[in-house]
Scaffold this motif. Structure first.
Motif, short mmCIF file in Angstrom:
data_model
loop_
_atom_site.label_atom_id
_atom_site.label_comp_id
_atom_site.label_asym_id
_atom_site.label_seq_id
_atom_site.Cartn_x
_atom_site.Cartn_y
_atom_site.Cartn_z
N UNK A 138 -1.27 3.47 -11.05
CA UNK A 138 -0.19 4.33 -10.55
C UNK A 138 -0.74 5.34 -9.55
N UNK A 139 -0.22 5.27 -8.32
CA UNK A 139 -0.64 6.17 -7.25
C UNK A 139 0.50 7.07 -6.80
N UNK A 140 1.71 6.53 -6.75
CA UNK A 140 2.78 7.25 -6.07
C UNK A 140 4.15 6.74 -6.51
N UNK A 141 5.18 7.51 -6.14
CA UNK A 141 6.56 7.04 -6.27
C UNK A 141 6.78 5.80 -5.40
N UNK A 142 5.95 5.61 -4.38
CA UNK A 142 6.05 4.43 -3.52
C UNK A 142 5.79 3.15 -4.32
N UNK A 143 5.02 3.27 -5.41
CA UNK A 143 4.74 2.10 -6.25
C UNK A 143 6.02 1.42 -6.72
N UNK A 144 7.06 2.21 -6.95
CA UNK A 144 8.33 1.65 -7.46
C UNK A 144 8.92 0.68 -6.44
N UNK A 145 8.93 1.07 -5.17
CA UNK A 145 9.44 0.17 -4.13
C UNK A 145 8.49 -1.00 -3.91
#
Length: 276
Positions: A96-103
């Motif tokens: 997990x690095x970022x909220x960008x991981x979700x997209x």
């Protein structure tokens, strides 16, 4: 000593963000880039709740939407590794690095996410999170963890794909944390396989990027601004071998953690500063 010493905490600092940064370019180019990306992202946002509507081919719509949103934010995605199997009831795990991981994961293997409970309470995003059937987890409450694991297992048995981030918190991408075993118990209880994904963010020259990172006291706005200002961010997704659940959650967590770590990159112990 913190109030909850058992909470997973990354040792990432602003030094990590500086270590993986890159020049944005000349001001006129940056202004044009930001305006275009912000405009495209705002056009896509109103359609996000529609992804929760149970329509035929919804998974294809989710993948397409996530790819469009990544492109709007200046992120390009590449995929390698094993085939993406069309299986029902799979637990997907990644660092997990970022909220960008979700997209990013949504563009490859869309499913319902296990996310921190604060997200469900955010204005606007909280409504979307509830529509998308996000499974909230209270990181400060160990007593509620078994209920979350049970919910994940129930969804897996029902044939749904569930995405979890077993590190329990975000890291900058230059260092990593250990995979906590609790969430893997859901796959064991439901007797469903686990799909590890390796995510790596790079600049367009191939060097490691911390631009999308969302760490420590960082705000969503600051993280978003770094992303849309950057020239280009490339996220590489490697689909690792599907893992059978077995009977030992610690052993399963270890197998999956080994699968998603790049060769030669070891987890960074909590409490140790990452070298800039």
């Amino acid at each position: 000593m913190s109030e909850h010493a058992w909470l997973p905490r990354a040792s990432c600092t602003d030094a990590c963000l500086r270590a993986g940064a890159a020049p944005a370019g000349r001001r006129p180019m940056v202004a044009t880039r930001v305006a275009l990306r912000a405009g495209l992202a705002l056009l896509l946002l109103p359609a996000l709740p529609l992804l929760a509507v149970p329509l035929p081919g919804r998974s294809h719509l989710q993948r397409g939407y996530c790819r469009l949103m990544l492109r709007a934010l200046g992120v390009r995605i590449t995929i390698s590794g094993g085939p993406i199997r069309n299986l029902r009831g799979v637990l997907v795990v990644a660092g997990h690095v970022s909220w960008v991981d979700i997209f990013t994961i949504g563009a490859v293997l869309p499913g319902s996410f296990v996310a921190k409970a604060e997200m469900v309470r955010w204005p606007a995003l909280g409504v979307v999170a509830r529509l998308m059937k996000v499974i909230p987890i209270e990181r400060t409450s160990l007593r509620r963890l078994p209920a979350v694991v049970a919910t994940v297992a129930t969804r897996l048995r029902a044939g749904q794909t569930v995405v979890a981030f077993p590190e329990g918190t975000t890291w900058c991408g230059l260092g990593y944390g250990r995979f906590r075993p609790a969430m893997f118990q859901a796959a064991i209880d439901a007797e469903r396989p686990v799909q590890p994904l390796r995510l790596a963010y790079h600049h367009r020259d191939g060097s490691a990027s911390t631009v999308p990172a969302y760490i420590g006291e960082d705000t969503l706005w600051a993280s978003l601004c770094r992303l849309v200002v950057a020239r280009r961010t490339v996220v590489h997704v490697r689909v690792e071998s599907l893992q059978l659940p077995g009977t030992d959650r610690r052993e399963l967590a270890g197998r999956c953690e080994t699968a998603v770590r790049a060769a030669g990159v070891a987890p960074v112990p909590a409490g140790h500063a990452l070298a800039a």
